[in-house]
Structure formats: C-alpha cells, structure tokens
Enzyme design. Structure first.
Site, PDB file in Angstrom:
ATOM      1  N   GLU A 162      -8.122 -29.470 -19.750  1.00 28.86           N
ATOM      2  CA  GLU A 162      -8.169 -28.290 -18.891  1.00 28.86           C
ATOM      3  C   GLU A 162      -9.523 -28.202 -18.211  1.00 28.86           C
ATOM      4  O   GLU A 162     -10.526 -28.679 -18.745  1.00 28.86           O
ATOM      5  CB  GLU A 162      -7.940 -27.015 -19.721  1.00 28.86           C
TER       6      GLU A 162
ATOM      7  N   LYS B  34      -8.427 -30.672 -25.859  1.00 28.59           N
ATOM      8  CA  LYS B  34      -7.908 -30.048 -27.079  1.00 28.59           C
ATOM      9  C   LYS B  34      -6.770 -30.873 -27.648  1.00 28.59           C
ATOM     10  O   LYS B  34      -5.951 -31.408 -26.900  1.00 28.59           O
ATOM     11  CB  LYS B  34      -7.386 -28.633 -26.776  1.00 28.59           C
TER      12      LYS B  34
ATOM     13  N   SER C  66     -17.323 -21.247 -30.324  1.00 30.82           N
ATOM     14  CA  SER C  66     -17.793 -22.038 -29.191  1.00 30.82           C
ATOM     15  C   SER C  66     -17.398 -23.495 -29.410  1.00 30.82           C
ATOM     16  O   SER C  66     -17.078 -23.905 -30.523  1.00 30.82           O
ATOM     17  CB  SER C  66     -19.306 -21.906 -29.050  1.00 30.82           C
ATOM     18  N   LEU C  67     -17.427 -24.272 -28.339  1.00 33.62           N
ATOM     19  CA  LEU C  67     -17.013 -25.677 -28.425  1.00 33.62           C
ATOM     20  C   LEU C  67     -18.220 -26.595 -28.548  1.00 33.62           C
ATOM     21  O   LEU C  67     -19.277 -26.344 -27.965  1.00 33.62           O
ATOM     22  CB  LEU C  67     -16.222 -26.074 -27.171  1.00 33.62           C
TER      23      LEU C  67
ATOM     24  N   CYS D 128     -53.547 -15.847 -32.430  1.00 33.54           N
ATOM     25  CA  CYS D 128     -54.399 -15.335 -33.514  1.00 33.54           C
ATOM     26  C   CYS D 128     -55.683 -16.129 -33.707  1.00 33.54           C
ATOM     27  O   CYS D 128     -56.537 -15.730 -34.508  1.00 33.54           O
ATOM     28  CB  CYS D 128     -53.611 -15.295 -34.827  1.00 33.54           C
TER      29      CYS D 128
ATOM     30  N   ASP E  30       0.831  -1.211   0.000  1.00 32.17           N
ATOM     31  CA  ASP E  30       0.000   0.000   0.000  1.00 32.17           C
ATOM     32  C   ASP E  30       0.860   1.254   0.000  1.00 32.17           C
ATOM     33  O   ASP E  30       0.512   2.265  -0.636  1.00 32.17           O
ATOM     34  CB  ASP E  30      -0.927  -0.003   1.229  1.00 32.17           C
TER      35      ASP E  30
ATOM     36  N   LYS F 121     -19.190 -32.032 -20.667  1.00 37.59           N
ATOM     37  CA  LYS F 121     -20.015 -31.372 -19.652  1.00 37.59           C
ATOM     38  C   LYS F 121     -20.379 -32.381 -18.564  1.00 37.59           C
ATOM     39  O   LYS F 121     -20.823 -33.493 -18.854  1.00 37.59           O
ATOM     40  CB  LYS F 121     -21.291 -30.810 -20.284  1.00 37.59           C
TER      41      LYS F 121
ATOM     42  N   GLU G 135     -10.908 -16.878 -19.473  1.00 34.24           N
ATOM     43  CA  GLU G 135     -12.196 -16.938 -18.803  1.00 34.24           C
ATOM     44  C   GLU G 135     -12.110 -16.126 -17.517  1.00 34.24           C
ATOM     45  O   GLU G 135     -11.324 -16.441 -16.618  1.00 34.24           O
ATOM     46  CB  GLU G 135     -12.563 -18.390 -18.484  1.00 34.24           C
TER      47      GLU G 135
END
Length: 670
Positions: free
Chosen positions: A114, A288, A83-84, A409, A38, A312, A171
């Site tokens: 990763e 990857k 995107s993956l 409608c 500081d 995922k 990220e």
C-alpha cells in the site's frame, strides 16, 4: 410540516446526502449537480432548525458545528496503534521476508503493498454503524479525541452501510491542490506559509474549533481494522480492505496483493518513479502479511508488528554551508554537536540545524566550519550532516574543536570506556536536570499536555521546577506571571498535571529516565512487580529473574533506586497523589498452572518426528511456557530432537535439563 412527516423527510434527505457524499468524495462519480446537492442540504438544515429534537450525531449537518473545545480529551485505543519498523533498501526487505518465512515455517508469503500516505494516523470508532469517536494515534496507546474535526472530512461517512461496531485506522491528509490553495490565501494575507501538506493537515486536526478545521478540505484513506463486531471476521488483509470499502469507507485503490518479495520491489520501483503523479504526498510503501491468522502467530514487539514494514523512499539531500556548531547536553550527560546551517529546503521543510552525531564523526568526515556540507533527512524526519563537498573549499574553512568543559555547568567532559560520546558526569548539571524533566513530561512518559520543551525551560529558568516532584506543587499564581501563560492556559496545564497522577506506573518508571530502561522495560517491570514499592525493594538477582531484564539493566535499576535523592523524589510524588501501581491489563497467562511447562523457559532444537517445531512451540505456550531461540542459564528445558546441534551442547555445558522427544510427549500429557 407535522413532526412525523418531518422525521420521515429528514431521514430520507440524510440517506440521499450520505449516498451523494460517498459518490462524490469516495468514488469520484457524482450523479447530481452542486446546486441540487446544496438544495438538499438547505432543506435538511431548515427541517432540523424547525425540529432540533430530531438532530442526530450522524446527520450531515453535524460535519461542521458545535462550540470550540477548551481542550482535547484523552482516548485509550481498544487495540494499540503500533508504529512500523522501517526498511531503506532491498536487502532490508529481503531480511524482513526471510524472517517472516523462518518464523512462519513457510516457503512463500502473500504480501499486500500500500502507498504510505504522508499524513496523520487516526482511529475512528463506529457503534452499530454510527461514528461515535475519532482520535489521534498519540503514543500508540492513548490519543486525543478529535471527533468533531474528523467529522469535517466529507469522504469519511458518519454512518456505515451496515450496522457493525468497528474501530478502523487510517491516514488523514491534505491533497496537494488544497495545500496550494491555502498557501495562496496565506500569501495574499502576508501570513507565514505552511511548509508542507502534512504540517497543514496535522494543524487542522488539532484545531480546538472544528469550523477552522473545515476550512481545510482534508481527505482520508482507511487501511486497517482495530476490532470489529457484527459481521464475519475477514481472513486476510485484502478481505479487510474490501469489507471497509463495502461499508462505505474510503480505501486507497492503488494497492496490490503479491506473492513474494520480488513482486513487492516491482511495486516500490513503480511508485518511486510515479509518486509525483498522485494528488497527495507519499513517503514510501507499506508491506503487510496478507494472512491475518499468520499475523497473529507472528505477533508484535513492544513498538512494531512483526508482520509489517515500511519501505521509506531515499531521503532528499541538499547542500548548504556550515556556519557554526551548537553543543547540547542531554539528560544522561551525553554531549551532542548540532550544525548551524544556511537555510536549505529538504522534503518540503526548511532546515537550518542538523545533527553532527559526535566528535569521531566530525573527524572521520573531516568537517570544517565554513564547509559546503551534504544534509539529508534520516527517514525523511531528522536532518543530519552526511558529508562534505571538498571541491568547493576556498581555504578559509577552519577546524572545529569540541569543548573540554560542559557548556552548562563548566564540569570537565569525559569519554567513558566503550562510548563515542563525550559526557558531563556532574549529577547536578542543570542541563541534565532540565532535559530529565522534559523527558518526564513527554508523550511516552507522563504525557502532560501543554508542558513542552519551551514551557519546561521557562519553569526551570524561573526556579519553579528543579525535579519531577516540583511539577505537582505548581499553583496558578506561580504560572500566571510567565510569558504566554493566560488564565485559560494555566487552568488547562494544571488540569493536565492533575490528570497525569492517574497514569499506570509504567509511565512513571519510563519518565524517571533510568538508564537502559525504555518504555518496554518499564512495562515489563510494572507488570511483573505490580507497583513501585516492590520494584524498589527488588535486588539484582530478583530483577535478573524477570524475562527480558538482563544483568546490565538490572544493575542500573538497583543502583538508581539506591540513591537517597531518588527515594525522596518518589516519596514526594506519592504524597502528591501520583499513582504508584500498575493499572493496565494483566500479561496473558495461558494454560494449566499444573503443567510442567507453566512458567518455564524452553528451547527447541533438532527435528521432532511427531510434530513440527511450530506445533511443539504452540503446545508449550498453550500450557503456560515460553519458547525462546537461545540457551542460557535462565533456560529450564531444552527439547532435543534428531540432529540436535550446538544448543544441545550448550545446554549440557550449563547443566540445563535436556528432554528427548518421548519424555517431551509425556510432559505434554502431564
């Protein structure tokens, strides 16, 4: 202190503070106390206040500063942020591995695994080592400039250790402890709590005032390079991550390089069990290909790289009560039932609505009103009802009947042959018109900032907008009487509408909502024809001659542009100044136009003695040809080696020119 002396001291303080920021926020190895840090920062701020002409963009003092922004400028990424594709089980990972090995013609592949951070994807540009810009992912091609907000992340260096020019992807996320601290503060003030760290991080990065962003101690992991100049280009992804680390960027240490898909699954199994031990949220594992040259050969689709996939973790499930069903009519007239539920917490968010897909699904699962239903988030994103807990039925549950008339409608709902969805086929249905406008202004289409679903609905209900062209007739006096439309909001919205006029024409094509024409199809049309006028003039045969435009799509395009109301809409859009031409880079054209393969579609079959099939494909493509895997009437040549099979027979049946290896070599030589 004299200016020269102050300049030297300021530079020395900046170097020291940058180094201590790296040690504290990246390495987690501080070597000085907070008080000493500081004191250095106070000294730097004092000297810069005395000599404001010495303040630079990469000074640690600039991490929190500047006036609030009126809006976020658009930023075009130098390389698309794709995107993956997702995998949800081991079989899908095995298929990904088989596809990679088949395309690469290798027996085994090295993969980097990763952690998939549950945050917000960003791109950061450094020029000669100094951070100059940061942006959101946006639609993958164009994001928003959030430079000042990203500068508040103390683990992100404002100056790299080498003077390289670099666009790096990463990220940004909110650590769990910080998320809990923020929610404790909000609770004490009686404010609504954040549902999860990702929402809090996304909200922080989209604050127009960077001082508010700085109140949330965001963190970041960098994981990829968009482009790089000024240093030796890495040969593998592992080397890329090591380079980022040497430059002072924060790279996740929990990664591994493995040989083969079995070792990938071991890494996944480990983190599926231990993910709660981390100080931040993850929702899967990213896999990857390590070899960057192999990645180039594998290439990408319109949406995703072929060389990477995201595994995922299984979606979280919950049980709640189905209280009712709401019917929504989409822009194509398809009717979708949505379950209205008692609130249930899934993957950190409160869910009260979930898709029921279609009438057949409700019948197949025997879903009744009042049932206890199982709800999960598909891909941890979209809530869906997946089943019923029949053991908890009380006998008071009632069947649900899908409507026979459109709720918007009143037209009869029909089921077209070969489709599972009920559909309103009234072209004047207000729901379809409204949803079409929502699609037109969406991020992947005309990308008009500030025109979300609620604002479009307001404009529609006020009879200000009945079609896309009406948007460009809006004036301030039309908008100011609307709810939550202050002067500044109106100015920003009109500026965003004006800016959208400059979009390349593929955005407009996609925004029009032509059936079967997605973002990739729109881009193909724009690149091939160059502009809207040529597309409208093309007949079905000309459209089918375009690569990747099949008969079904060609018929839909021709039918769409034949409609008088479409022609009138496009006339009005052009009169308003909306661009009708392709403005993007030209499709890559390689090789010599005099080659017999230039502009031709070629299929390889059988075994060649002089080269591998991959080498043959590379040589054909280098001369301007296109190599595909199946024979059709659009195939120009089939190159047949030894033991050619069904493709050779199909070529002869269709009358396609068949070329043996000797003739093939002669054609390559011209």
């Amino acid at each position: 202190m004299e200016r020269k002396e102050a300049e030297q001291r300021i530079e020395a303080l900046r170097r020291e503070i940058h180094e201590h920021d790296h040690r504290y926020h990246v390495l987690n190895q501080p070597v000085i106390s907070d008080q000493e840090y500081d004191a250095m920062m106070r000294e730097l701020l004092g000297l810069e206040q005395e000599h404001p002409e010495l303040v630079t963009p990469d000074s640690p003092s600039q991490r929190v500063g500047g006036e609030p922004l009126p809006y976020f400028e658009k930023v075009r990424h130098t390389q698309p942020m794709l995107s993956l594709a997702n995998a949800f089980n081991f079989e899908e990972l095995q298929e990904f591995d088989r596809r990679i090995r088949r395309l690469a013609e290798v027996d085994g592949v090295d993969y980097v695994c990763e952690l998939k951070i549950d945050g917000l994807a960003v791109s950061i540009r450094y020029e000669e080592g100094v951070m100059v810009r940061g942006a959101t992912r946006g639609d993958g091609t164009t994001g928003e400039n959030i430079t000042q907000n990203l500068k508040t992340i103390r683990s992100l260096p404002l100056r790299l250790r080498d003077a390289v020019t670099l666009e790096v992807r990463g990220e940004a996320f909110l650590p769990r402890k910080e998320f809990e601290r923020i929610n404790r503060q909000k609770e004490s003030r009686g404010e609504t709590l954040f549902a999860n760290p990702r929402n809090a991080a996304a909200g922080a990065l989209r604050q127009l005032d960077p001082k508010l962003t700085a109140e949330r101690a965001l963190d970041i992991f960098l994981y990829g390079i968009g482009e790089i100049h000024g240093t030796e280009t890495p040969g593998t992804h592992t080397e890329s991550l090591d380079l980022l680390s040497r430059l002072g960027l924060k790279v996740n240490p929990d990664r591994v390089t493995v040989k083969g898909i079995d070792d990938v699954m071991q890494f996944i199994d480990h983190w599926r069990e231990h993910r709660e031990e981390l100080g931040y949220d993850i929702d899967g594992i990213v896999i990857k290909v390590d070899d960057l040259e192999l990645r180039e050969r594998l290439g990408t689709t319109a949406k995703s790289p072929r060389w990477a996939i995201a595994y995922k973790f299984p979606a979280e499930e919950g049980v709640t009560v189905l209280r009712g069903v709401e019917i929504k009519v989409g822009r194509t007239g398809a009717v979708t039932p949505t379950a209205l539920l008692d609130p249930v917490i899934l993957a950190g968010t409160t869910v009260q609505r979930a898709t029921l897909h279609n009438e057949d699904f409700i019948r197949e699962k025997e879903i009744l009103l009042g049932d206890h239903v199982i709800v999960k988030k598909a891909g941890d994103i979209i809530p869906e009802v997946v089943g019923v807990v029949q053991e908890r039925r009380t006998g008071e549950e009632k069947p649900y009947q899908m409507p026979t008339e459109c709720p918007e409608c009143g037209s009869e709902l029909v089921r077209l042959e070969g489709e599972v969805a009920l559909r309103c086929i009234n072209p004047q249905c207000p729901a379809q018109t409204r949803e079409g406008i929502i699609h037109f202004v969406s991020r992947g289409a005309m990308n008009i900032e500030g025109l979300g679903e609620k604002v479009v609905t307001q404009l529609f209900n006020a009879d200000l907008v009945r079609g896309p062209a009406d948007l460009y007739d809006l004036k301030a006096e039309d908008l100011l009487p609307l709810e939550r439309m202050g002067k500044k909001s109106v100015e920003n919205l009109l500026a965003a509408i004006e800016e959208s006029k400059q979009n390349s024409v593929e955005k407009l094509i996609f925004g029009l909502g032509i059936r079967f024409v997605g973002a990739k199809g729109a881009l193909i049309l724009a690149q091939h024809f160059g502009g809207m006028e040529a597309i409208m003039a093309a007949d079905r045969e000309e459209l089918e001659a375009v690569d990747e435009i099949g008969p079904k799509m060609a018929e839909s395009i021709e039918t769409y542009f034949d409609k008088p109301e479409v022609k009138e809409t496009l006339r009005r859009l052009e009169a308003a100044g909306v661009n009708m031409m392709y403005k993007g880079p030209a499709p890559v054209q390689r090789g010599d136009s005099d080659s017999p393969f230039a502009g031709k579609t070629v299929v390889l079959t059988g075994t060649l003695e002089s080269m591998s099939r991959k080498e043959a494909a590379d040589r054909i493509e280098a001369q301007g040809g296109k190599v595909t895997g199946s024979v059709s009437k659009n195939t120009d040549y089939v190159i047949a080696g030894e033991k050619a099979g069904s493709k050779l027979k199909k070529a002869r049946d269709l009358g396609v020119d068949v070329v043996d290896e000797q003739a093939f070599l002669a054609m390559l030589e011209g």
